[in-house]
Scaffold this motif. Structure first.
Motif, short mmCIF file in Angstrom:
data_model
loop_
_atom_site.label_atom_id
_atom_site.label_comp_id
_atom_site.label_asym_id
_atom_site.label_seq_id
_atom_site.Cartn_x
_atom_site.Cartn_y
_atom_site.Cartn_z
N ASP A 47 0.83 -1.21 0.00
CA ASP A 47 0.00 0.00 0.00
C ASP A 47 0.87 1.26 0.00
O ASP A 47 0.54 2.26 -0.65
CB ASP A 47 -0.92 0.01 1.23
CG ASP A 47 -1.96 -1.10 1.18
OD1 ASP A 47 -2.20 -1.63 0.07
OD2 ASP A 47 -2.52 -1.43 2.24
N THR A 50 2.19 1.80 -3.46
CA THR A 50 1.13 2.23 -4.38
C THR A 50 1.03 3.75 -4.35
O THR A 50 0.87 4.41 -5.38
CB THR A 50 -0.22 1.61 -3.97
OG1 THR A 50 -0.13 0.19 -4.08
CG2 THR A 50 -1.34 2.11 -4.88
N ARG A 51 1.16 4.31 -3.16
CA ARG A 51 1.11 5.77 -3.00
C ARG A 51 2.40 6.43 -3.47
O ARG A 51 2.37 7.55 -3.98
CB ARG A 51 0.79 6.11 -1.55
CG ARG A 51 -0.67 5.85 -1.20
CD ARG A 51 -0.90 5.73 0.30
NE ARG A 51 -2.32 5.57 0.59
CZ ARG A 51 -2.98 4.42 0.47
NH1 ARG A 51 -2.34 3.34 0.03
NH2 ARG A 51 -4.26 4.33 0.76
N LYS A 54 1.99 6.90 -7.10
CA LYS A 54 1.13 8.06 -7.38
C LYS A 54 1.91 9.36 -7.18
O LYS A 54 1.72 10.33 -7.92
CB LYS A 54 -0.10 8.03 -6.47
CG LYS A 54 -1.08 6.91 -6.78
CD LYS A 54 -2.27 6.95 -5.84
CE LYS A 54 -3.25 5.82 -6.14
NZ LYS A 54 -4.40 5.83 -5.19
N LEU A 55 2.77 9.34 -6.18
CA LEU A 55 3.59 10.52 -5.89
C LEU A 55 4.53 10.82 -7.06
O LEU A 55 4.69 11.98 -7.46
CB LEU A 55 4.40 10.26 -4.62
CG LEU A 55 5.03 11.46 -3.92
CD1 LEU A 55 3.97 12.45 -3.48
CD2 LEU A 55 5.83 10.99 -2.71
N LYS A 134 -2.15 17.88 -3.20
CA LYS A 134 -2.24 16.44 -3.46
C LYS A 134 -1.05 15.69 -2.89
O LYS A 134 -1.20 14.60 -2.33
CB LYS A 134 -2.36 16.20 -4.97
CG LYS A 134 -3.68 16.67 -5.57
CD LYS A 134 -3.70 16.46 -7.07
CE LYS A 134 -5.02 16.92 -7.67
NZ LYS A 134 -5.03 16.77 -9.15
N SER A 137 -1.28 15.39 0.86
CA SER A 137 -2.24 14.36 1.24
C SER A 137 -1.61 12.97 1.15
O SER A 137 -1.79 12.12 2.04
CB SER A 137 -3.47 14.43 0.32
OG SER A 137 -4.38 13.39 0.62
N LEU A 138 -0.84 12.73 0.09
CA LEU A 138 -0.17 11.44 -0.06
C LEU A 138 0.89 11.24 1.02
O LEU A 138 1.08 10.12 1.53
CB LEU A 138 0.47 11.33 -1.44
CG LEU A 138 -0.47 10.99 -2.60
CD1 LEU A 138 0.27 11.05 -3.93
CD2 LEU A 138 -1.09 9.61 -2.42
N ASP A 141 -0.73 10.03 4.05
CA ASP A 141 -1.04 8.60 3.92
C ASP A 141 0.20 7.75 4.19
O ASP A 141 0.12 6.72 4.88
CB ASP A 141 -1.56 8.30 2.51
CG ASP A 141 -2.95 8.85 2.27
OD1 ASP A 141 -3.61 9.24 3.25
OD2 ASP A 141 -3.38 8.90 1.10
N LEU A 142 1.33 8.17 3.64
CA LEU A 142 2.58 7.42 3.84
C LEU A 142 2.97 7.40 5.32
O LEU A 142 3.42 6.37 5.83
CB LEU A 142 3.71 8.05 3.02
CG LEU A 142 3.59 7.97 1.50
CD1 LEU A 142 4.78 8.66 0.84
CD2 LEU A 142 3.50 6.52 1.04
N TYR A 204 10.17 7.54 3.20
CA TYR A 204 9.27 8.61 3.65
C TYR A 204 10.06 9.90 3.89
O TYR A 204 9.63 10.99 3.50
CB TYR A 204 8.55 8.19 4.93
CG TYR A 204 7.75 9.32 5.55
CD1 TYR A 204 6.57 9.78 4.97
CD2 TYR A 204 8.21 9.95 6.71
CE1 TYR A 204 5.86 10.83 5.53
CE2 TYR A 204 7.50 10.99 7.28
CZ TYR A 204 6.33 11.43 6.68
OH TYR A 204 5.63 12.48 7.24
#
Length: 256
Positions: A47, A50-51, A54-55, A134, A137-138, A141-142, A204
């Motif tokens: 997961d 996956t982000r 997107k990043l 955006k 926000s990601l 999530d990370l 991260y």
């Protein structure tokens, strides 16, 4: 009386043996817990990346918006045609019209071009600010996924949090090794569950610093930004100096 004592002693011994821990049972429980922890951390790892993917897509889109801002601004302040050149002077004389004269008088840019490029600048700038929202926000999530992985390990009674295990982090950093091939063949051949969490922590921190750089670039953009500044911004955006490509490459190899 002696018989009664013997019976009591025998019963007590049986009770003690009944509550005596079974090493095999404990081992099975440990293996089960370890398996569940691994499965949970692996899913979090998937997961997480996956982000990260997107990043990466957002960074590419943001780079195009930044280039668009640069092109729009450079067009608006491009210098007029140099009429001191003999060749240019002859071309102008041979094709001198009212329309051409007007074009030179307004600085070699039409009102349509001016309006169009001002609109482009505004669109790109708004797009870049939306990009920051955006990405932020990601990043949140990370961070949550990283905390979930750490919590899963702590729940499984790991002795040391992977994010605080400096040795584990250094083992996964390509800069601390002689080469990518050596690292992949030895230390990452059979990574431990804590390695996945440590790697998430490293990545991260990298993307967080990358975001901070992007934020500074976007907030500094204005109509007075110099050509040199814009060129440097575009270059740093595409290079992503805080993101270690070797570490990212190794991490993607671990994604199930």
């Amino acid at each position: 009386m002696d018989n009664e004592n013997k019976i009591n002693n025998t019963a007590e011994a049986r009770n003690k043996s009944a509550y005596k821990p079974n090493p095999e049972m404990e081992s099975e429980e440990d293996k089960k817990l370890e398996g569940e922890t691994k499965e949970k951390v692996f899913q979090i790892f998937k997961d997480f990346f996956t982000r990260v993917a997107k990043l990466d897509e957002l960074v590419a889109v943001g780079g195009r918006l930044l280039t668009g801002f640069q092109q729009g601004l450079e067009f608006l302040r491009r210098p007029p045609i140099n009429k001191t050149s003999k060749l240019i002077e002859n071309i102008i004389k041979a094709n001198e019209t009212k329309r051409l004269k007007s074009y030179f008088e307004v600085g070699c840019i039409t009102s349509h071009d001016s309006v169009e490029n001002m609109s482009k600048l505004r669109t790109c700038l708004l797009g870049l600010h939306d990009h920051l929202i955006k990405v932020k926000s990601l990043l949140n999530d990370l961070k949550c996924l990283l905390e979930d992985a750490t919590a899963a390990l702590q729940t499984a009674n790991e002795q040391l949090s992977p994010l605080l295990d400096k040795e584990s982090v250094e083992r996964l950093d390509p800069q601390e090794n002689n080469g990518e091939d050596e690292m992949a063949s030895s230390q990452l051949q059979e990574p431990q569950v804590t390695d996945y969490a440590a790697l998430m922590g490293i990545i991260y921190n990298m993307v967080k610093q990358d975001y901070a750089m992007q934020e500074k670039i976007v907030t500094s953009l204005n109509l007075k930004s110099s050509s040199g500044e814009l060129e440097s911004y575009c270059l740093m955006w595409s290079l992503r100096p805080y993101v270690n490509e070797q570490t990212m490459h190794l991490a993607w190899k671990l994604v199930p």
